[in-house]
Enzyme design. Structure first.
Site, PDB file in Angstrom:
ATOM      1  CG  PHE A 128      -2.039   0.843   1.252  1.00  0.00           C
ATOM      2  CD1 PHE A 128      -3.118   0.585   0.425  1.00  0.00           C
ATOM      3  CD2 PHE A 128      -2.089   1.964   2.079  1.00  0.00           C
ATOM      4  CE1 PHE A 128      -4.227   1.415   0.419  1.00  0.00           C
ATOM      5  CE2 PHE A 128      -3.200   2.795   2.078  1.00  0.00           C
ATOM      6  CZ  PHE A 128      -4.270   2.525   1.248  1.00  0.00           C
ATOM      7  CG  ASP A 207      -0.532  -3.108   6.704  1.00  0.00           C
ATOM      8  OD1 ASP A 207      -1.638  -3.530   7.102  1.00  0.00           O
ATOM      9  OD2 ASP A 207      -0.343  -1.930   6.341  1.00  0.00           O
ATOM     10  CE1 TYR A 232      -9.886   1.828   6.731  1.00  0.00           C
ATOM     11  CE2 TYR A 232      -9.004   2.720   8.780  1.00  0.00           C
ATOM     12  CZ  TYR A 232      -8.883   2.479   7.428  1.00  0.00           C
ATOM     13  OH  TYR A 232      -7.759   2.888   6.764  1.00  0.00           O
ATOM     14  CE  LYS A 233      -8.363  -0.799   4.694  1.00  0.00           C
ATOM     15  NZ  LYS A 233      -6.944  -0.792   4.371  1.00  0.00           N
ATOM     16  NE  ARG A 388      -9.857  -2.854  -3.433  1.00  0.00           N
ATOM     17  CZ  ARG A 388      -9.320  -2.335  -2.338  1.00  0.00           C
ATOM     18  NH1 ARG A 388      -8.167  -2.777  -1.896  1.00  0.00           N
ATOM     19  NH2 ARG A 388      -9.935  -1.387  -1.676  1.00  0.00           N
TER      20      ARG A 388
HETATM   21  C1  LIG Z   1      -6.231   0.433   4.378  1.00  0.00           C
HETATM   22  C2  LIG Z   1      -4.777   0.299   4.525  1.00  0.00           C
HETATM   23  C3  LIG Z   1      -4.027   1.281   5.174  1.00  0.00           C
HETATM   24  C4  LIG Z   1      -4.696   2.523   5.684  1.00  0.00           C
HETATM   25  O1  LIG Z   1      -3.962   3.190   6.605  1.00  0.00           O
HETATM   26  P1  LIG Z   1      -4.574   4.369   7.480  1.00  0.00           P
HETATM   27  O2  LIG Z   1      -3.445   4.823   8.263  1.00  0.00           O
HETATM   28  O3  LIG Z   1      -5.700   3.788   8.260  1.00  0.00           O
HETATM   29  O4  LIG Z   1      -5.122   5.417   6.552  1.00  0.00           O
HETATM   30  C5  LIG Z   1      -2.661   1.070   5.326  1.00  0.00           C
HETATM   31  N1  LIG Z   1      -2.069  -0.038   4.826  1.00  0.00           N
HETATM   32  C6  LIG Z   1      -2.774  -0.992   4.177  1.00  0.00           C
HETATM   33  C7  LIG Z   1      -2.094  -2.220   3.662  1.00  0.00           C
HETATM   34  C8  LIG Z   1      -4.142  -0.848   4.002  1.00  0.00           C
HETATM   35  O5  LIG Z   1      -4.844  -1.773   3.348  1.00  0.00           O
END
Ligand SMILES: *Cc1c(COP(=O)(O)O)cnc(C)c1O
Length: 428
Positions: A128, A207, A232-233, A388
């Site tokens: 990400f 992560d 939140y996912k 997706r």
């Molecule tokens: C959704 C996601 C994030 C989001 O990070 P925030 O700090 O909550 O904005 C980070 N890394 C990955 C791999 C994600 O899927």
């Protein structure tokens, strides 16, 4: 019934689904809104509504400052110990705090400093972007002594563990990867990568944003050093709900967090003028917990723990397989490609469908022109050509999947996406 593309078959699968009734635990106001984006923002659990009201009205409204001695102060560790059960960690190895990016910053900086002269931070091109930016920023902050090396994929869908084996050596400080890739849903074998990294003396940081709540994990048993992830996912904690971090017990007192806030101190309310890091996981906090934003996490976690992660994974796999089957029957003939691993053991809980017109097809799915369709399908678009579709086994039905894929097929057959602008909206 033999596998086929009829809607009846989807309904049959739903009628045999042992998790079917869990859908009723969520707030669903429009059955014609097919929500396949639980991997970006999970749905609202019904139980969260009165719980939030209670936290606001009774805890904040009536308890006022006394709330800190009635559970608020321990919230990060209390929620963390609950979340620990979902990821196979010990209760005192997990904290709920800050955001995924901030937690990644703290743990990356701590790990690189701990590793002394080792200079390579190994990640991959699937990661990400926020994660990669954090790595770049930490490296600069530490005086550009480290180098970020990104593993490349040969097929844009997978990365083999043998590649990691080739790249890890005595100069590897940290292997920091997202277990389930946000675009392709490719999933690393965490235990194997962790083992390879340790063999070479490196630390590993995962992560789990796209794994937690849909993939069985055993962090402690696998010897994982560090991890972060979103709530939140698939955890359905609510928009902007605080994230979590995990630090292996034996490492906790050896690592130094880079942000020395008062909640990381041994005793915040002694108001000492010199910082003395707390023992254990608490040293990875920064400051005052986000009580209101955290309130949505607990009722949502309770549902996941009640069902159990193995059951969730089983349904998720069955559903992503079914989705891929329909895509192969209906969408490949219209120029789509499957952008996710076909091997279920290497796939998270979403499926990417790739098409050169993916953006406009997404627009037509979300916002049909009046009179064109009564159903709306919510996927998300990931540049340049990924649609997706996220499966959240707690509330996604086989019928949802059937109707959504049939809708995409119709959009292609009628060509209705051609009426949409190629100009992209801010949040896709
Ligand atoms: C959704 C996601 C994030 C989001 O990070 P925030 O700090 O909550 O904005 C980070 N890394 C990955 C791999 C994600 O899927």
């Amino acid at each position: 019934m033999k596998k086929n593309t009829d809607h009846k078959y989807a309904q049959e699968l739903d009628s045999q689904d042992p998790l079917a009734e869990y859908r009723n635990r969520f707030y669903i106001d429009d059955p014609d809104l097919l929500y396949l984006d639980g991997n970006s923002l999970g749905r609202l659990p019904q139980a969260t509504i009165p719980h939030l009201m209670d936290v606001v009205e009774n805890q904040w409204g009536k308890n006022l400052i006394r709330g800190w001695n009635q559970g608020w102060f321990e919230k990060p560790i209390q929620l963390g110990s609950k979340l620990a059960k979902l990821i196979g960690a010990e209760p005192d190895e997990v904290l709920v705090c800050d955001t995924t990016s901030v937690n990644l910053f703290k743990l990356t900086a701590a790990a690189l400093q701990y590793q002394g002269d080792r200079s390579i931070l190994l990640s991959d091109e699937f990661n990400f972007p926020s994660d990669l930016y954090i790595f770049q920023g930490v490296i600069e902050l530490l005086g550009n002594r480290h180098r970020l090396h990104l593993l490349q994929s040969e097929d844009s869908i997978t990365i083999g563990e043998e590649l990691i084996q080739d790249e890890i050596n005595e100069d590897t400080a940290l292997v920091a990867l997202t277990q389930v890739a946000f675009k392709s849903a490719f999933m690393y074998q965490m235990e194997e990568v962790t083992r390879l990294t340790h063999q070479a003396g490196g630390l590993v940081l995962w992560d789990l944003s796209h794994s937690v709540g849909v993939v069985p994990l055993k962090l402690t048993e696998w010897g994982v050093d560090l991890a972060v992830g979103c709530t939140y996912k698939y955890l359905n904690g609510g928009p902007g709900a605080p994230a979590f971090l995990y630090v292996r017990k034996e490492l906790q007192n050896q690592l130094k967090t880079p942000i020395w806030g008062w909640f990381a101190d041994q005793s915040p309310f002694e108001f000492n003028l010199e910082f003395r890091p707390a023992e254990g996981i608490n040293r990875f906090q920064i400051s005052t917990p986000h009580i209101l934003s955290m309130a949505g996490i607990e009722p949502a976690l309770d549902i996941l723990l009640e069902v159990g992660i193995d059951t969730l994974r089983e349904k998720s796999l069955q559903q992503t397989e079914y989705l891929i089957y329909l895509a192969q029957e209906w969408l490949i003939p219209h120029g789509f490609q499957i952008g996710s691993p076909l091997d279920g053991t290497r796939r998270g809980s979403h499926v990417s469908l790739r098409h050169p017109e993916a953006y406009r097809i997404c627009r037509a799915m979300i916002d049909p022109t009046p009179g064109e369709a009564t159903i709306r399908v919510i996927p998300d678009f990931r540049t340049p050509d990924n649609i997706r579709l996220g499966i959240a086994p707690l509330y996604t039905t086989f019928s949802d999947i059937h109707r959504a894929l049939f809708r995409i097929k119709t959009i292609l057959e009628v060509g209705s996406y051609l009426e949409y602008s190629k100009q992209q909206l801010k949040v896709t």
